[in-house]
Design an enzyme around this catalytic site. Structure first.
Site, PDB file in Angstrom:
ATOM      1  N   ASP A   1      -6.380  -6.145   5.246  1.00  0.00           N
ATOM      2  CA  ASP A   1      -5.667  -4.874   5.270  1.00  0.00           C
ATOM      3  C   ASP A   1      -5.560  -4.377   6.702  1.00  0.00           C
ATOM      4  O   ASP A   1      -6.568  -4.085   7.347  1.00  0.00           O
ATOM      5  CB  ASP A   1      -6.433  -3.857   4.406  1.00  0.00           C
ATOM      6  CG  ASP A   1      -5.704  -2.525   4.294  1.00  0.00           C
ATOM      7  OD1 ASP A   1      -4.644  -2.362   4.911  1.00  0.00           O
ATOM      8  OD2 ASP A   1      -6.216  -1.641   3.577  1.00  0.00           O
TER       9      ASP A   1
ATOM     10  N   ASP B   1      -4.779   3.562  -1.228  1.00  0.00           N
ATOM     11  CA  ASP B   1      -5.745   3.978  -0.218  1.00  0.00           C
ATOM     12  C   ASP B   1      -6.158   5.424  -0.438  1.00  0.00           C
ATOM     13  O   ASP B   1      -5.367   6.354  -0.226  1.00  0.00           O
ATOM     14  CB  ASP B   1      -5.142   3.832   1.181  1.00  0.00           C
ATOM     15  CG  ASP B   1      -5.075   2.381   1.634  1.00  0.00           C
ATOM     16  OD1 ASP B   1      -6.112   1.699   1.548  1.00  0.00           O
ATOM     17  OD2 ASP B   1      -4.001   1.940   2.068  1.00  0.00           O
TER      18      ASP B   1
ATOM     19  N   MET C   1     -11.833   4.867   0.752  1.00  0.00           N
ATOM     20  CA  MET C   1     -12.298   5.141   2.115  1.00  0.00           C
ATOM     21  C   MET C   1     -12.889   6.546   2.105  1.00  0.00           C
ATOM     22  O   MET C   1     -12.318   7.503   2.628  1.00  0.00           O
ATOM     23  CB  MET C   1     -11.140   5.016   3.096  1.00  0.00           C
ATOM     24  CG  MET C   1     -10.703   3.582   3.318  1.00  0.00           C
ATOM     25  SD  MET C   1      -9.310   3.440   4.445  1.00  0.00           S
ATOM     26  CE  MET C   1      -7.963   3.578   3.258  1.00  0.00           C
TER      27      MET C   1
ATOM     28  N   MET D   1     -10.954  -5.249   6.850  1.00  0.00           N
ATOM     29  CA  MET D   1     -10.073  -4.352   7.585  1.00  0.00           C
ATOM     30  C   MET D   1      -9.757  -4.968   8.941  1.00  0.00           C
ATOM     31  O   MET D   1     -10.669  -5.290   9.710  1.00  0.00           O
ATOM     32  CB  MET D   1     -10.722  -2.981   7.766  1.00  0.00           C
ATOM     33  CG  MET D   1     -10.952  -2.207   6.474  1.00  0.00           C
ATOM     34  SD  MET D   1      -9.430  -1.857   5.560  1.00  0.00           S
ATOM     35  CE  MET D   1      -8.491  -0.920   6.772  1.00  0.00           C
TER      36      MET D   1
ATOM     37  N   SER E   1       0.840  -1.193   0.000  1.00  0.00           N
ATOM     38  CA  SER E   1       0.000   0.000   0.000  1.00  0.00           C
ATOM     39  C   SER E   1       0.875   1.243   0.000  1.00  0.00           C
ATOM     40  O   SER E   1       1.699   1.429   0.903  1.00  0.00           O
ATOM     41  CB  SER E   1      -0.899   0.014   1.234  1.00  0.00           C
ATOM     42  OG  SER E   1      -1.499   1.293   1.396  1.00  0.00           O
TER      43      SER E   1
ATOM     44  N   HIS F   1      -1.767  -1.489  -3.860  1.00  0.00           N
ATOM     45  CA  HIS F   1      -2.950  -1.046  -3.125  1.00  0.00           C
ATOM     46  C   HIS F   1      -2.889   0.468  -2.972  1.00  0.00           C
ATOM     47  O   HIS F   1      -1.884   1.022  -2.516  1.00  0.00           O
ATOM     48  CB  HIS F   1      -2.974  -1.718  -1.749  1.00  0.00           C
ATOM     49  CG  HIS F   1      -4.257  -1.567  -1.016  1.00  0.00           C
ATOM     50  ND1 HIS F   1      -5.350  -2.390  -1.241  1.00  0.00           N
ATOM     51  CD2 HIS F   1      -4.640  -0.700  -0.059  1.00  0.00           C
ATOM     52  CE1 HIS F   1      -6.335  -2.035  -0.447  1.00  0.00           C
ATOM     53  NE2 HIS F   1      -5.940  -1.004   0.283  1.00  0.00           N
TER      54      HIS F   1
ATOM     55  N   HIS G   1      -8.733   1.408  -3.098  1.00  0.00           N
ATOM     56  CA  HIS G   1      -9.569   1.262  -1.908  1.00  0.00           C
ATOM     57  C   HIS G   1     -10.118   2.636  -1.539  1.00  0.00           C
ATOM     58  O   HIS G   1      -9.396   3.496  -1.036  1.00  0.00           O
ATOM     59  CB  HIS G   1      -8.703   0.682  -0.776  1.00  0.00           C
ATOM     60  CG  HIS G   1      -9.398   0.534   0.525  1.00  0.00           C
ATOM     61  ND1 HIS G   1      -8.704   0.342   1.705  1.00  0.00           N
ATOM     62  CD2 HIS G   1     -10.715   0.539   0.861  1.00  0.00           C
ATOM     63  CE1 HIS G   1      -9.559   0.234   2.712  1.00  0.00           C
ATOM     64  NE2 HIS G   1     -10.781   0.365   2.221  1.00  0.00           N
TER      65      HIS G   1
ATOM     66  N   MET H   1      -8.372   8.453   0.800  1.00  0.00           N
ATOM     67  CA  MET H   1      -9.055   8.925   2.003  1.00  0.00           C
ATOM     68  C   MET H   1      -9.537  10.356   1.798  1.00  0.00           C
ATOM     69  O   MET H   1      -8.808  11.181   1.247  1.00  0.00           O
ATOM     70  CB  MET H   1      -8.114   8.867   3.210  1.00  0.00           C
ATOM     71  CG  MET H   1      -7.525   7.503   3.486  1.00  0.00           C
ATOM     72  SD  MET H   1      -6.425   7.583   4.923  1.00  0.00           S
ATOM     73  CE  MET H   1      -5.808   5.894   4.960  1.00  0.00           C
TER      74      MET H   1
END
Length: 220
Positions: free
Chosen positions: A174, A34, A67, A136, A7, A32, A65, A36
Protein backbone atom coordinates in the site's frame (compact mmCIF):
# COMPACT_ATOMS: atom_id res chain seq x y z
CA UNK A 1 -1.46 -13.06 -10.53
CA UNK A 2 -1.29 -10.05 -8.22
CA UNK A 3 -4.70 -8.42 -7.76
CA UNK A 4 -5.58 -4.76 -7.47
CA UNK A 5 -7.39 -3.32 -4.47
CA UNK A 6 -8.59 0.25 -5.09
CA UNK A 7 -8.59 2.43 -1.98
CA UNK A 8 -11.55 4.75 -1.55
CA UNK A 9 -9.30 7.13 0.39
CA UNK A 10 -8.71 8.86 -2.94
CA UNK A 11 -12.28 8.88 -4.23
CA UNK A 12 -14.68 11.83 -4.11
CA UNK A 13 -16.33 11.39 -0.72
CA UNK A 14 -19.43 13.23 -1.94
CA UNK A 15 -20.18 10.25 -4.15
CA UNK A 16 -18.75 7.17 -2.49
CA UNK A 17 -21.50 4.92 -3.84
CA UNK A 18 -20.51 5.76 -7.43
CA UNK A 19 -16.85 5.11 -6.65
CA UNK A 20 -17.63 1.69 -5.20
CA UNK A 21 -19.82 0.84 -8.19
CA UNK A 22 -16.95 1.69 -10.53
CA UNK A 23 -14.73 -0.81 -8.77
CA UNK A 24 -17.40 -3.51 -9.01
CA UNK A 25 -18.17 -2.82 -12.66
CA UNK A 26 -14.52 -3.31 -13.58
CA UNK A 27 -14.64 -6.85 -12.21
CA UNK A 28 -12.22 -6.25 -9.36
CA UNK A 29 -12.54 -8.31 -6.19
CA UNK A 30 -11.19 -6.12 -3.42
CA UNK A 31 -12.07 -2.73 -1.97
CA UNK A 32 -9.54 -1.18 0.40
CA UNK A 33 -11.01 1.01 3.13
CA UNK A 34 -8.56 3.25 4.97
CA UNK A 35 -9.85 4.19 8.41
CA UNK A 36 -7.91 7.05 10.02
CA UNK A 37 -8.49 8.48 13.49
CA UNK A 38 -6.38 11.65 13.47
CA UNK A 39 -4.12 10.15 16.15
CA UNK A 40 -2.21 7.25 14.64
CA UNK A 41 -2.06 9.32 11.45
CA UNK A 42 -2.72 13.07 11.09
CA UNK A 43 -5.90 12.84 9.03
CA UNK A 44 -9.43 11.60 9.83
CA UNK A 45 -11.39 9.69 7.18
CA UNK A 46 -14.48 7.70 8.17
CA UNK A 47 -15.78 5.13 10.62
CA UNK A 48 -17.76 1.92 10.75
CA UNK A 49 -21.03 3.52 9.62
CA UNK A 50 -19.69 4.18 6.12
CA UNK A 51 -18.45 0.60 5.89
CA UNK A 52 -21.86 -0.66 6.99
CA UNK A 53 -23.73 1.60 4.56
CA UNK A 54 -21.78 0.58 1.46
CA UNK A 55 -21.79 -3.08 2.52
CA UNK A 56 -25.56 -3.23 1.95
CA UNK A 57 -25.24 -2.95 -1.82
CA UNK A 58 -21.76 -4.27 -2.49
CA UNK A 59 -20.30 -7.76 -2.88
CA UNK A 60 -16.64 -6.77 -2.99
CA UNK A 61 -14.18 -8.13 -0.45
CA UNK A 62 -13.91 -5.37 2.15
CA UNK A 63 -10.27 -5.00 3.12
CA UNK A 64 -10.52 -2.66 6.11
CA UNK A 65 -7.24 -1.04 7.13
CA UNK A 66 -7.42 0.44 10.63
CA UNK A 67 -4.85 3.23 10.97
CA UNK A 68 -6.02 3.96 14.49
CA UNK A 69 -4.67 4.01 18.02
CA UNK A 70 -5.93 1.25 20.31
CA UNK A 71 -7.79 -0.78 17.64
CA UNK A 72 -9.05 -3.07 20.41
CA UNK A 73 -11.52 -0.30 21.30
CA UNK A 74 -12.89 -0.08 17.77
CA UNK A 75 -12.82 -3.46 16.06
CA UNK A 76 -16.24 -4.64 17.23
CA UNK A 77 -18.01 -1.93 15.23
CA UNK A 78 -16.07 -2.85 12.09
CA UNK A 79 -16.81 -6.53 12.60
CA UNK A 80 -20.53 -5.71 12.82
CA UNK A 81 -20.29 -3.41 9.78
CA UNK A 82 -19.47 -6.32 7.48
CA UNK A 83 -15.70 -6.26 7.06
CA UNK A 84 -14.15 -9.30 5.38
CA UNK A 85 -10.58 -8.53 6.44
CA UNK A 86 -9.56 -6.24 9.30
CA UNK A 87 -5.93 -5.17 9.36
CA UNK A 88 -4.38 -3.45 12.36
CA UNK A 89 -0.97 -1.87 12.75
CA UNK A 90 1.83 -3.48 14.70
CA UNK A 91 2.69 0.00 15.98
CA UNK A 92 -0.84 0.81 17.19
CA UNK A 93 -1.21 -1.38 20.28
CA UNK A 94 0.77 -3.47 22.73
CA UNK A 95 -1.76 -6.31 22.69
CA UNK A 96 -1.42 -7.53 19.11
CA UNK A 97 -2.24 -11.18 19.84
CA UNK A 98 -5.39 -10.31 21.74
CA UNK A 99 -6.76 -8.06 19.00
CA UNK A 100 -6.01 -10.54 16.21
CA UNK A 101 -7.61 -13.35 18.22
CA UNK A 102 -10.79 -11.30 18.67
CA UNK A 103 -11.02 -10.64 14.95
CA UNK A 104 -10.51 -14.31 14.08
CA UNK A 105 -13.01 -15.40 16.75
CA UNK A 106 -15.63 -13.35 14.91
CA UNK A 107 -15.02 -15.40 11.76
CA UNK A 108 -13.25 -12.56 9.97
CA UNK A 109 -9.79 -12.64 8.42
CA UNK A 110 -7.16 -10.65 10.25
CA UNK A 111 -4.17 -8.71 9.00
CA UNK A 112 -1.11 -6.97 10.36
CA UNK A 113 0.45 -3.87 8.84
CA UNK A 114 3.86 -2.25 9.27
CA UNK A 115 4.95 1.30 8.45
CA UNK A 116 8.16 1.93 6.46
CA UNK A 117 10.33 2.24 9.59
CA UNK A 118 9.18 -1.08 11.11
CA UNK A 119 11.18 -4.19 10.18
CA UNK A 120 9.59 -7.56 9.43
CA UNK A 121 11.31 -8.96 12.52
CA UNK A 122 8.79 -7.08 14.68
CA UNK A 123 5.90 -9.22 13.41
CA UNK A 124 7.59 -12.63 13.26
CA UNK A 125 5.78 -13.89 16.40
CA UNK A 126 2.34 -13.44 14.85
CA UNK A 127 2.88 -14.40 11.21
CA UNK A 128 1.47 -17.86 11.87
CA UNK A 129 -1.92 -16.42 12.84
CA UNK A 130 -2.56 -13.70 10.25
CA UNK A 131 -4.33 -13.95 6.91
CA UNK A 132 -2.74 -10.84 5.42
CA UNK A 133 0.41 -8.77 5.88
CA UNK A 134 0.17 -5.20 4.64
CA UNK A 135 3.48 -3.55 3.85
CA UNK A 136 3.21 0.23 3.83
CA UNK A 137 5.45 1.64 1.13
CA UNK A 138 4.70 5.22 2.16
CA UNK A 139 4.26 6.78 5.57
CA UNK A 140 0.51 6.36 6.16
CA UNK A 141 -1.92 9.23 6.37
CA UNK A 142 -2.05 10.80 2.92
CA UNK A 143 -2.72 9.65 -0.63
CA UNK A 144 -0.59 10.46 -3.64
CA UNK A 145 2.82 9.78 -2.11
CA UNK A 146 5.83 8.26 -3.86
CA UNK A 147 6.58 4.58 -3.21
CA UNK A 148 9.64 3.98 -1.00
CA UNK A 149 11.51 1.36 -3.01
CA UNK A 150 13.46 -0.06 -0.07
CA UNK A 151 10.19 -1.19 1.53
CA UNK A 152 9.81 -3.78 -1.22
CA UNK A 153 12.68 -5.70 0.37
CA UNK A 154 10.19 -6.53 3.13
CA UNK A 155 7.88 -8.12 0.56
CA UNK A 156 10.71 -10.36 -0.61
CA UNK A 157 11.50 -11.26 3.01
CA UNK A 158 7.87 -12.02 3.80
CA UNK A 159 7.57 -14.20 0.69
CA UNK A 160 10.66 -16.19 1.74
CA UNK A 161 9.30 -16.67 5.27
CA UNK A 162 5.90 -17.72 3.94
CA UNK A 163 7.39 -20.38 1.69
CA UNK A 164 9.87 -21.63 4.29
CA UNK A 165 7.32 -21.89 7.12
CA UNK A 166 4.35 -22.86 4.93
CA UNK A 167 2.28 -19.92 6.18
CA UNK A 168 -0.93 -18.88 4.43
CA UNK A 169 -0.98 -15.09 4.60
CA UNK A 170 -1.43 -12.83 1.60
CA UNK A 171 1.11 -10.06 1.10
CA UNK A 172 -0.29 -6.65 0.24
CA UNK A 173 1.50 -3.41 -0.66
CA UNK A 174 0.00 0.00 0.00
CA UNK A 175 1.46 3.30 -1.12
CA UNK A 176 2.52 4.80 -4.41
CA UNK A 177 1.36 1.90 -6.57
CA UNK A 178 0.84 3.10 -10.13
CA UNK A 179 1.79 2.31 -13.73
CA UNK A 180 5.43 3.16 -13.01
CA UNK A 181 5.80 1.01 -9.89
CA UNK A 182 3.36 -1.89 -10.25
CA UNK A 183 5.91 -4.20 -11.85
CA UNK A 184 8.36 -3.66 -9.00
CA UNK A 185 5.60 -4.56 -6.53
CA UNK A 186 4.61 -7.68 -8.48
CA UNK A 187 8.19 -8.82 -8.98
CA UNK A 188 8.87 -8.50 -5.24
CA UNK A 189 6.14 -11.08 -4.66
CA UNK A 190 3.05 -9.20 -3.51
CA UNK A 191 -0.39 -10.83 -3.83
CA UNK A 192 -2.36 -7.58 -3.59
CA UNK A 193 -1.57 -4.03 -4.64
CA UNK A 194 -3.55 -1.20 -3.09
CA UNK A 195 -3.97 1.69 -5.50
CA UNK A 196 -5.67 4.90 -4.56
CA UNK A 197 -4.82 8.13 -6.33
CA UNK A 198 -3.61 6.39 -9.50
CA UNK A 199 -6.96 4.61 -9.83
CA UNK A 200 -9.46 7.26 -8.80
CA UNK A 201 -7.72 10.16 -10.53
CA UNK A 202 -7.55 8.23 -13.79
CA UNK A 203 -9.80 9.62 -16.52
CA UNK A 204 -10.39 6.13 -17.91
CA UNK A 205 -10.39 3.63 -15.06
CA UNK A 206 -11.04 0.65 -17.31
CA UNK A 207 -7.99 1.51 -19.38
CA UNK A 208 -5.95 2.04 -16.23
CA UNK A 209 -6.88 -1.39 -14.86
CA UNK A 210 -6.17 -3.00 -18.22
CA UNK A 211 -2.71 -1.43 -18.38
CA UNK A 212 -1.95 -2.38 -14.78
CA UNK A 213 -2.98 -6.00 -15.35
CA UNK A 214 -0.93 -6.19 -18.53
CA UNK A 215 2.14 -4.97 -16.66
CA UNK A 216 1.51 -7.48 -13.89
CA UNK A 217 1.17 -10.33 -16.39
CA UNK A 218 4.52 -9.43 -17.89
CA UNK A 219 6.14 -10.15 -14.52
CA UNK A 220 5.20 -13.84 -14.57
Amino acid sequence: MMKLAPSILSCNFSNVAKAVSQVEELGLEYLHLDVMDGLFVPEITFGAKLVKDIRRNCNLIFDVHLMVERPEDKIDSFIEAGSDIITIHQESTVHIHRVLQRIKAAGIKCGISIVPSTPVSQILPILDMVDLVLVMTVNPGYGGQKLIQSCLDKVVELRDIKEKEDFNYLISVDGGVNLSTVQDVATAGSDLAVTGSAFFLSDDKAEFVSKMNKLIMECK
